[in-house]
Design an enzyme around this catalytic site. Structure first.
Site, PDB file in Angstrom:
ATOM      1  N   HIS A   1      38.473  34.833  40.554  1.00 41.26           N
ATOM      2  CA  HIS A   1      39.212  34.974  39.293  1.00 41.26           C
ATOM      3  C   HIS A   1      40.556  35.672  39.501  1.00 41.26           C
ATOM      4  CE1 HIS A   1      37.159  39.001  38.620  1.00 41.26           C
ATOM      5  NE2 HIS A   1      38.292  39.273  38.023  1.00 41.26           N
TER       6      HIS A   1
ATOM      7  N   ASP B   1      32.300  35.002  43.475  1.00 40.00           N
ATOM      8  CA  ASP B   1      33.633  35.173  42.896  1.00 40.00           C
ATOM      9  C   ASP B   1      34.615  35.580  44.007  1.00 40.00           C
ATOM     10  OD1 ASP B   1      35.807  35.652  41.283  1.00 40.00           O
ATOM     11  OD2 ASP B   1      34.683  36.752  39.761  1.00 40.00           O
TER      12      ASP B   1
ATOM     13  N   SER C   1      38.515  44.541  40.549  1.00 42.03           N
ATOM     14  CA  SER C   1      38.169  43.179  40.934  1.00 42.03           C
ATOM     15  C   SER C   1      38.736  42.892  42.308  1.00 42.03           C
ATOM     16  CB  SER C   1      38.757  42.173  39.951  1.00 42.03           C
ATOM     17  OG  SER C   1      37.905  42.028  38.875  1.00 42.03           O
TER      18      SER C   1
HETATM   19  N1  ARG Z   1      34.388  40.149  33.786  1.00 46.29           N
HETATM   20  C1  ARG Z   1      35.192  40.053  34.978  1.00 46.29           C
HETATM   21  C2  ARG Z   1      36.474  40.837  34.753  1.00 46.29           C
HETATM   22  O1  ARG Z   1      36.535  41.659  33.899  1.00 46.29           O
HETATM   23  C3  ARG Z   1      35.403  38.626  35.393  1.00 46.29           C
HETATM   24  C4  ARG Z   1      36.222  37.805  34.472  1.00 46.29           C
HETATM   25  C5  ARG Z   1      36.516  36.389  34.935  1.00 46.29           C
HETATM   26  N2  ARG Z   1      35.445  35.469  34.608  1.00 46.29           N
HETATM   27  C6  ARG Z   1      35.302  34.841  33.406  1.00 46.29           C
HETATM   28  N3  ARG Z   1      34.243  34.081  33.218  1.00 46.29           N
HETATM   29  N4  ARG Z   1      36.163  34.953  32.419  1.00 46.29           N
HETATM   30  O2  ARG Z   1      37.582  40.488  35.046  1.00 46.29           O
HETATM   31  N1  GLU Z   2      36.379  41.711  36.455  1.00 46.82           N
HETATM   32  C1  GLU Z   2      37.091  42.957  36.333  1.00 46.82           C
HETATM   33  C2  GLU Z   2      38.525  42.862  36.872  1.00 46.82           C
HETATM   34  O1  GLU Z   2      39.158  41.860  36.765  1.00 46.82           O
HETATM   35  C3  GLU Z   2      36.323  44.021  37.015  1.00 46.82           C
HETATM   36  C4  GLU Z   2      35.155  44.314  36.217  1.00 46.82           C
HETATM   37  C5  GLU Z   2      35.254  45.652  35.554  1.00 46.82           C
HETATM   38  O2  GLU Z   2      36.004  45.820  34.592  1.00 46.82           O
HETATM   39  O3  GLU Z   2      34.519  46.503  36.066  1.00 46.82           O
HETATM   40  O4  GLU Z   2      39.096  43.815  37.330  1.00 46.82           O
END
Ligand code: ARG
Ligand code: GLU
Length: 729
Positions: free
Chosen positions: A83, A219, A650
């Site tokens: 991502h 990921d 991330s």
């Molecule tokens: N939750 C993760 C973050 O905060 C991954 C987000 C990307 N994935 C998604 N399905 N939108 O960035």
């Molecule tokens: N997916 C999150 C990011 O893009 C990290 C997840 C979190 O917030 O801990 O940084």
């Protein structure tokens, strides 16, 4: 006797290696080195952060603006999340050559793909410069005066640190400006895409699984840093060569072991650990519920539209992901804060703090609590209006920003005409409009507007509402739907052909007509109300809150010096530590710390947009062809650890006690998301891809084993009771 000794040992173990709140500055690790070693770290603070020799920090990369990556190959190979590489991957994708869907693996250096604008930044060093800044600041300065003074005082410090080098430097406030650090960085500008799995592996589970455990997503994506022939940063060019790293993280074939020490090193974005009860009350009672309600409403419209046809699905994929990621996070955060009783805890703390301050004869600390109460009373209407503006205008109907973008032309047409620049300005607008209408569906946009407006009106303080909204009552009997229908029916900004026609002859009269366009007037009303009536006050009161918070957290450290403090995350390099472990997120629920490929295959739904695994992975699973990466008859996929993380972590490496990579961080469990405000060691877990799944995908799935040649792959150590563990340096 033996038994109770054993019980004691287990107790001590459990006590010393459990989760730890805090995101520590790498320069301050000496102070917690003993604790970390007692918890299982086999390295020294100097092995992690050194300015004299290569250390772990030299493998940690700020990837683009907001993610972390790490060096895993001697030729500058770096690893980050799928991502985080998403923009680059989609940029190189076309319908004929869909890298997103099919994955991409460069066979050699020549096939790696350039990404102009993408950067990779290393921290060269950090230094506490508080003593060169704070004593020079005058008491009673406003925040604006203070910012100006800090900029002036920082200039020679920055100059001294960067003169004669290609480094950049900044001086950043920590702890609400109680301390300042100089951060010297080196930024590389040629960062090429090397590999990414198909989105059926790299984004497996999509939004349904996002923020959730159990997780089955790889990921990950791979990039490579290039330098000029002299080894220095250079713009993308043919002559560039792979970067020579100062440190390469070894990859652990043993992988994560339950209960072992783990640490994460990266660039967490933003936490609010020291927030007052007044701010927490705003988040819990107003901001989160209001934003969740608005996004629930818009996602209802967008999700249905995306399911109805492929064109809309592609048009809205990015926007939908942005809306839903924070939406889902806030729902978790709100639940977590309620469950932890955070608001009452904050109130109790403030009462005790004020009492302690008075007892110690430090009345100005006691007074700051009352100041914060008063300031939040003033602040909340502006914060509400600002949060609503962001939701309505930046995450709501796109036509508001689109129409507002014509202001330069509409207000400036006379000047543009006089300068002979009008034709160019109009043609820029026309091509912008073409892109806009290609990427938007007017019916969806209108439905989003209708869905959001009643929620916006319910929450907006009357004095801060855009004046144009009064028409709803005066002309449309209070029907927001009727008002929105009329706007879209009469506006050229909701109709590509009419907009093109309106711009065909950009006469003064045509421009006047555009200025009176219904959606343009509405957009201007939203923007000017925000810019004139909300933003200045929001910033002014926000500054006074900042001043009060600086005193408040300083008081914490003076009144309770026995407690440990860490400065809130601010996108600077931090380390957190804990262990590989599961959790007890809710009553009656236990989370195991590991998932496997069996779980991926069990979730597979042929043809599903989120849960469709490529056939090759199914075949490899059937053949149990896991090479040296399998364990216990299956292939490890994801795991959780008790590391304090937030957005920006991330792509961060999760390392064992020897500094070897065991996982790649990419998310938190839903029950952890309140950790930006309050961390709970029993619940808070970050989610990682297991290093063995990463190596399996590169080596066996993608057959890109040439990449393994530049890695350092560490065989599992011999059982610790038979031989002394080698300390990895
Ligand atoms: N939750 C993760 C973050 O905060 C991954 C987000 C990307 N994935 C998604 N399905 N939108 O960035
Ligand atoms: N997916 C999150 C990011 O893009 C990290 C997840 C979190 O917030 O801990 O940084």
């Amino acid at each position: 006797m033996q038994r109770s000794l054993l019980a004691l040992a287990v107790y001590v173990m459990a006590f010393t290696v459990r989760a730890h709140e805090g995101m520590w500055l790498p320069t301050l690790l000496k102070g917690i080195e003993g604790d970390m070693q007692a918890a299982g770290l086999k390295l020294t603070a100097e092995d992690i952060y050194s300015i004299n020799k290569g250390s772990l920090k030299d493998a940690i990369v700020l990837f683009g603006g907001g993610c972390t990556a790490e060096v895993i190959g001697s030729q500058g190979l770096i690893l980050t999340n799928h991502h985080c590489g998403f923009g680059a991957i989609t940029d190189h994708s076309t319908v004929e050559n869909d890298l997103l869907r099919n994955g991409f693996w460069a066979k050699d250096l020549g096939q790696e793909l350039r990404n102009p604008g993408l950067t990779a930044t290393f921290v060269i060093r950090m230094e506490d410069v508080t003593d060169r800044i704070v004593p020079q600041l005058e008491a009673g300065q406003t925040e604006a005066q203070r910012r100006e003074a800090v900029t002036r005082l920082s200039a020679p410090i920055i100059k001294e640190a960067t003169e004669g080098t290609h480094y950049a430097a900044v001086v950043r406030p920590f702890n609400y400006g109680n301390s300042y650090y100089l951060i010297v960085t080196e930024t590389f500008r040629d960062v090429r895409l090397v590999g990414a799995p198909p989105d059926g592996i790299g984004k497996f589970g999509g939004d349904t699984d996002n923020w959730m455990w159990p997780r089955h997503n790889a990921d990950m994506s791979l990039f490579r840093i290039y330098t000029g022939p002299d080894g220095k940063p250079a713009d993308p060019a043919d002559a560039n060569i792979p970067f020579k790293p100062r440190h390469v993280l070894p990859m652990s074939l043993e992988g994560p072991q339950e209960g072992e020490f783990a640490m994460i090193f990266g660039f967490p974005g933003n936490t609010q650990r020291y927030l007052s009860s007044f701010a927490v009350e705003y988040v819990m009672e107003k901001a989160d519920p209001m934003r969740i309600a608005m996004r629930t409403a818009s996602l209802g419209v967008i999700d249905a539209a995306m399911r109805s046809n492929d064109r809309t699905r592609l048009q809205y994929a990015d926007k939908q992901a942005g809306i839903s990621n924070a939406w889902k996070k806030w729902i978790g955060e709100l639940r977590g804060l309620k469950e932890l009783n955070t608001l009452q805890r904050k109130r109790d703390y403030e009462t005790a703090y004020a009492a302690q301050a008075r007892e110690k004869g430090q009345d100005h600390y006691a007074a700051v609590i009352d100041q914060l109460r008063t300031l939040y009373g003033e602040y909340i209407p502006y914060a509400t209006a600002r949060d609503l503006f962001v939701e309505m205008v930046y995450y709501g109907p796109d036509v508001l920003r689109f129409a507002d973008g014509f202001q330069d032309l509409i207000d400036g047409h006379e000047k543009l005409r006089a300068e002979g620049k009008l034709a160019q300005a109009v043609s820029d607008r026309l091509s912008g409009a073409e892109g806009y209408f290609k990427n938007h569906d007017v019916a969806v946009d209108k439905a989003v507007f209708k869905a959001l407006l009643p929620i916006y009106r319910k929450h907006i303080p009357a004095a801060l509402a855009p004046a144009v909204l009064r028409e709803i009552d005066t002309k449309y009997k209070g029907s927001t739907d009727a008002w929105v229908d009329a706007l879209y029916a009469r506006s050229v900004f909701a109709d590509e052909l009419r907009l093109k026609a309106a711009l065909r002859n950009p006469s003064a009269k045509a421009m006047q007509k555009l200025a009176a366009d219904p959606l343009y007037r509405v957009a201007r009303s939203f923007f000017s109300t925000f810019l004139d009536q909300v933003r200045p006050q929001h910033a002014a009161v926000g500054d006074r809150i900042e001043t009060a918070m600086r005193t408040y957290v300083k008081g914490m450290m003076e009144l309770y010096p026995e407690k440990t403090y860490w400065p809130d995350a601010n996108s600077t390099l931090r380390l957190s530590y804990g262990q590989v472990e599961g959790s007890r997120p809710r009553d009656g629920v236990t989370y195991e710390p590991f998932t496997t490929l069996d779980g991926v295959i069990a979730k597979h739904v042929p043809g599903d947009p989120e849960f469709n695994v490529p056939q090759r992975l199914i075949d490899l699973h059937k053949a149990k062809d896991y090479g040296r990466y399998g364990a216990n008859g299956t292939l490890p996929v994801c795991f959780t650890s008790s590391l304090h993380t937030t957005g920006g972590n991330s792509g961060s490496p999760v390392l064992n006690g020897r500094g070897e990579l065991i996982g790649l961080n990419f998310d938190r469990t839903w029950e952890s998301t309140m950790s930006d405000i309050q961390f709970d060691p029993a619940k808070c877990r970050n989610i990682c891809v297991d290093v063995r799944y990463i190596l399996f995908l590169i080596d066996i799935y993608a057959d890109a084993d040439h990449l393994l040649k530049e890695m350092t792959i560490v065989e599992p150590p011999v059982a610790p009771h038979t031989i002394e563990l080698p300390i990895h340096r």
